[in-house]
Each structure stands twice: as C-alpha cells, then as structure tokens.
Write a protein that holds these residues in place. Structure first.
Motif, PDB file in Angstrom:
ATOM      1  N   ILE A   1       0.767  -0.909  -0.297  1.00  0.00           N
ATOM      2  CA  ILE A   1       0.354  -0.034   0.059  1.00  0.00           C
ATOM      3  C   ILE A   1       0.846   0.781   0.432  1.00  0.00           C
ATOM      4  N   PRO A   2       2.115   1.517   1.079  1.00  0.00           N
ATOM      5  CA  PRO A   2       2.849   2.464   0.889  1.00  0.00           C
ATOM      6  C   PRO A   2       3.620   2.871  -0.379  1.00  0.00           C
ATOM      7  N   PRO A   3       4.161   2.587  -0.973  1.00  0.00           N
ATOM      8  CA  PRO A   3       4.552   2.469  -2.223  1.00  0.00           C
ATOM      9  C   PRO A   3       3.026   3.252  -3.756  1.00  0.00           C
ATOM     10  N   LEU A   4       2.453   2.414  -3.798  1.00  0.00           N
ATOM     11  CA  LEU A   4       1.186   2.859  -4.105  1.00  0.00           C
ATOM     12  C   LEU A   4       0.696   4.133  -4.213  1.00  0.00           C
ATOM     13  N   LEU A   5       0.199   4.025  -2.375  1.00  0.00           N
ATOM     14  CA  LEU A   5      -0.380   5.894  -2.441  1.00  0.00           C
ATOM     15  C   LEU A   5       0.929   6.616  -2.583  1.00  0.00           C
ATOM     16  N   ALA A   6       1.898   6.492  -2.343  1.00  0.00           N
ATOM     17  CA  ALA A   6       2.635   7.447  -2.432  1.00  0.00           C
ATOM     18  C   ALA A   6       3.369   7.993  -4.074  1.00  0.00           C
ATOM     19  N   GLY A   7       3.012   6.743  -5.202  1.00  0.00           N
ATOM     20  CA  GLY A   7       2.752   7.363  -6.235  1.00  0.00           C
ATOM     21  C   GLY A   7       1.840   8.019  -6.831  1.00  0.00           C
ATOM     22  N   ALA A   8       0.494   7.567  -6.482  1.00  0.00           N
ATOM     23  CA  ALA A   8      -0.636   8.092  -6.498  1.00  0.00           C
ATOM     24  C   ALA A   8      -0.991   9.497  -6.090  1.00  0.00           C
ATOM     25  N   TYR A   9      -0.513  10.086  -5.050  1.00  0.00           N
ATOM     26  CA  TYR A   9      -0.847  11.262  -4.679  1.00  0.00           C
ATOM     27  C   TYR A   9       0.324  12.054  -5.412  1.00  0.00           C
ATOM     28  N   SER A  10       1.775  11.780  -5.446  1.00  0.00           N
ATOM     29  CA  SER A  10       3.075  12.408  -5.962  1.00  0.00           C
ATOM     30  C   SER A  10       2.406  12.327  -7.349  1.00  0.00           C
ATOM     31  N   GLY A  11       2.133  11.581  -7.879  1.00  0.00           N
ATOM     32  CA  GLY A  11       1.613  11.968  -9.191  1.00  0.00           C
ATOM     33  C   GLY A  11       0.741  13.263 -10.044  1.00  0.00           C
ATOM     34  N   LEU A  12      -0.339  12.783  -9.579  1.00  0.00           N
ATOM     35  CA  LEU A  12      -1.258  14.201  -9.550  1.00  0.00           C
ATOM     36  C   LEU A  12      -0.614  15.248  -8.715  1.00  0.00           C
ATOM     37  N   GLU A  13       0.375  15.650  -7.763  1.00  0.00           N
ATOM     38  CA  GLU A  13       0.786  16.462  -7.227  1.00  0.00           C
ATOM     39  C   GLU A  13       1.974  16.719  -7.811  1.00  0.00           C
ATOM     40  N   SER A  14       2.337  16.495  -8.875  1.00  0.00           N
ATOM     41  CA  SER A  14       3.283  17.385  -9.748  1.00  0.00           C
ATOM     42  C   SER A  14       2.887  17.268 -10.840  1.00  0.00           C
ATOM     43  N   VAL A  15       1.901  17.926 -11.293  1.00  0.00           N
ATOM     44  CA  VAL A  15       0.740  18.104 -12.109  1.00  0.00           C
ATOM     45  C   VAL A  15       1.249  19.996 -12.175  1.00  0.00           C
ATOM     46  N   ASN A  16       1.197  20.470 -13.157  1.00  0.00           N
ATOM     47  CA  ASN A  16       1.040  21.955 -12.940  1.00  0.00           C
ATOM     48  C   ASN A  16       0.108  22.666 -13.266  1.00  0.00           C
ATOM     49  N   ARG A  17       0.017  24.089 -11.727  1.00  0.00           N
ATOM     50  CA  ARG A  17      -1.375  24.018 -11.107  1.00  0.00           C
ATOM     51  C   ARG A  17      -2.154  25.156 -12.589  1.00  0.00           C
ATOM     52  N   SER A  18      -0.422  25.669 -13.156  1.00  0.00           N
ATOM     53  CA  SER A  18      -1.749  26.291 -14.174  1.00  0.00           C
ATOM     54  C   SER A  18      -2.529  25.573 -15.279  1.00  0.00           C
ATOM     55  N   THR A  19      -1.899  24.322 -15.686  1.00  0.00           N
ATOM     56  CA  THR A  19      -3.207  23.732 -16.549  1.00  0.00           C
ATOM     57  C   THR A  19      -4.033  23.439 -16.298  1.00  0.00           C
ATOM     58  N   ILE A  20      -3.913  23.026 -14.385  1.00  0.00           N
ATOM     59  CA  ILE A  20      -4.965  22.140 -13.809  1.00  0.00           C
ATOM     60  C   ILE A  20      -5.978  23.780 -13.598  1.00  0.00           C
ATOM     61  N   ASP A  21      -5.504  24.869 -13.577  1.00  0.00           N
ATOM     62  CA  ASP A  21      -6.353  25.700 -13.295  1.00  0.00           C
ATOM     63  C   ASP A  21      -6.878  26.510 -15.107  1.00  0.00           C
ATOM     64  N   ALA A  22      -6.078  26.043 -16.199  1.00  0.00           N
ATOM     65  CA  ALA A  22      -6.631  26.484 -17.850  1.00  0.00           C
ATOM     66  C   ALA A  22      -7.762  25.493 -17.764  1.00  0.00           C
ATOM     67  N   ALA A  23      -8.031  24.427 -17.093  1.00  0.00           N
ATOM     68  CA  ALA A  23      -8.356  23.293 -17.235  1.00  0.00           C
ATOM     69  C   ALA A  23     -10.288  23.344 -16.494  1.00  0.00           C
ATOM     70  N   ARG A  24      -9.705  24.391 -15.631  1.00  0.00           N
ATOM     71  CA  ARG A  24     -11.193  24.803 -15.151  1.00  0.00           C
ATOM     72  C   ARG A  24     -11.597  26.075 -15.754  1.00  0.00           C
ATOM     73  N   ALA A  25     -10.638  26.571 -16.400  1.00  0.00           N
ATOM     74  CA  ALA A  25     -11.695  28.087 -16.734  1.00  0.00           C
ATOM     75  C   ALA A  25     -11.748  27.360 -18.023  1.00  0.00           C
TER      76      ALA A  25
ATOM     77  N   GLY B   1     -14.317  25.661 -18.150  1.00  0.00           N
ATOM     78  CA  GLY B   1     -15.728  24.878 -17.806  1.00  0.00           C
ATOM     79  C   GLY B   1     -15.312  23.052 -17.743  1.00  0.00           C
ATOM     80  N   MET B   2     -14.467  22.737 -17.491  1.00  0.00           N
ATOM     81  CA  MET B   2     -14.509  20.978 -16.696  1.00  0.00           C
ATOM     82  C   MET B   2     -14.750  20.859 -15.386  1.00  0.00           C
ATOM     83  N   THR B   3     -15.042  19.853 -15.729  1.00  0.00           N
ATOM     84  CA  THR B   3     -15.870  19.536 -13.765  1.00  0.00           C
ATOM     85  C   THR B   3     -14.869  18.638 -13.470  1.00  0.00           C
ATOM     86  N   GLU B   4     -14.426  18.714 -12.574  1.00  0.00           N
ATOM     87  CA  GLU B   4     -13.242  18.468 -11.365  1.00  0.00           C
ATOM     88  C   GLU B   4     -13.388  16.494 -11.721  1.00  0.00           C
TER      89      GLU B   4
END
Length: 247
Positions: free
Chosen positions: A102-126, A128-131
C-alpha cells in the motif's frame, strides 16, 4: 563458483521442470500471488492517493501512515496473523503483503497528481471542465508515469517478500528455499533465488518500458522542443567544441 554451477545444473535439470512442485508451477503461483496482492492494494491505495493528490488534503496523514506501514516487519506480521487467525493458508501472507504494497502505491498516486502543473489544472477549470473531467482527462494522464512508478516499486517488494512468506505452507518460489534448507539442498535454494531475481528484473523492465510508453505525446514533444530551444545541438546529441553547455 562451484555453488553457482550446481545451482544452474539444478535449474536446467528436466526433473525440476515437471509436476506441481516444478519450476513453471511455482513461478506461476508466485506471479498469481503477486498480481492478487497488487490488485487488492491498488483497490485500497489508489483511490485514496488520487483523492489526496486532487484535493491536497490529508497529505501529512498519508505520509505518516505510509511510513508506519513501511516500518512493519513483514515476516513477523505474517507469523503473527497466522497465529491470531489460526490459519496457515494464503490469507495471512496475503494480508501482510497487501499492507506492504500500500505505501508505494499510495505515494505514487498522490505524488503523481501533485506533480501536475497547477496552471494546467487552472486552465482546465477555466474552460468549464468538471472536477471529474479534470482528474480523468488532465491529472491522471499526466501523472501516469509516477503512478506506475509507485506500482513498480510495490511489485518488486511484493515479488521479493512473497519468497519469505513461504515460511507458511503456501506455494510460490519461496518453497525452493524453505524446502531445500532442512535437507541442505543448497543448489535448490540458490536456484530458487536466481529465479526470483530474474522474475523481478523482467517485471522491472516491463514497468520501465510501460512508464515510457504512457508519457503523453504532447509532453514528450514539448520536452524535445524545450531542449532544442535551450541548445539546438544538444537536442541531437552533438557537442560543439569550445561551447559551454546550456544548463
């Protein structure tokens, strides 16, 4: 050297390739145990890791729990679960190794999503994409290499530790070690260890290849363009004499 020669003689002896306790059967059992463990661990760890990575909440708790689970002695946990459950089947080692994975899978999952550039996510929200759309179409594809990295680490740990779990009367490649020890059949023990190492290397190579393949083409193309913009010669592996490389 003599021990290795004896181990390879044992490996290539046709007698050891037949029957329910032969090398193919034991290898198949080991692979099935590993896949089952990773499946259960993924069902538990990945949704939690994705939720933490997407929302940014409870990361500290996840890190603390992961560290605590990593510190558990797996062999002791296997024996303890077998004793309290009064069960010497596959269940105690399956539970113990799922906790280990469980620990390496859990770390890989949240680290992977945290590594995504926040400006890319903000652009997706802008636009009109849903969560859910942001997670499925932006975060998950971009985080797949790191998510697979966590799965890769967990798979290697599980492959290695299922060998030790054969202290209970279950199948898998660990049987060669625990069956050979009482009769001092060291070629069998060393041969079984070699098979575990080869299996781990093959699985590691497959995960490494998969990690390269899942990188989105746009990300790979963007990296090449960035390298060329910094140093057009460096992108093609050419070093210009007397020219300082661009960091």
């Amino acid at each position: 050297m003599t021990d290795f020669l004896a181990a390879f003689q044992w490996l290539f002896d046709p007698v050891n390739w037949a029957g329910p306790s032969g090398i193919p059967a034991r290898t198949g059992e080991h692979i099935v145990y590993t896949l089952l463990t990773l499946l259960i661990a993924s069902i538990v760890a990945l949704p939690i890791g994705f939720l933490i990575g997407h929302t940014g909440r409870l990361r500290g708790l996840a890190v603390g729990v992961s560290g605590a689970l990593r510190a558990l002695p797996t062999l002791g946990l296997v024996v303890y679960l077998a004793l309290i459950m009064a069960n010497i089947s596959i269940v105690p080692p399956l539970i113990a190794l799922t906790i280990l994975a469980i620990p390496p899978l859990l770390a890989g999952a949240y680290s992977g999503l945290e590594s995504v550039n926040r400006s890319t996510i903000d652009a997706a929200r802008a636009i009109g994409m849903t969560e859910w759309q942001i997670f499925a179409k932006v975060e998950l594809p971009l985080s797949l290499p790191l998510v697979l990295g966590g799965l890769r680490s967990g798979a290697l740990q599980v492959i290695a530790t299922w060998t030790v779990a054969a202290i209970l009367p279950v199948g898998g490649l660990g049987r060669f070690l625990f069956d050979g020890l009482p009769v001092q059949n060291y070629p069998e023990m060393l041969g079984g260890s070699i098979i575990v190492v080869v299996l781990a290397l093959v699985v590691d190579g497959l995960f490494a290849l998969t990690q390269r393949l899942v990188v989105p083409r746009g990300v790979a193309a963007g990296k090449v363009r960035a390298d060329r913009a910094k140093d057009p010669w460096r992108a093609f592996g050419v070093t210009v004499p007397g020219r300082q490389p661009v960091p």
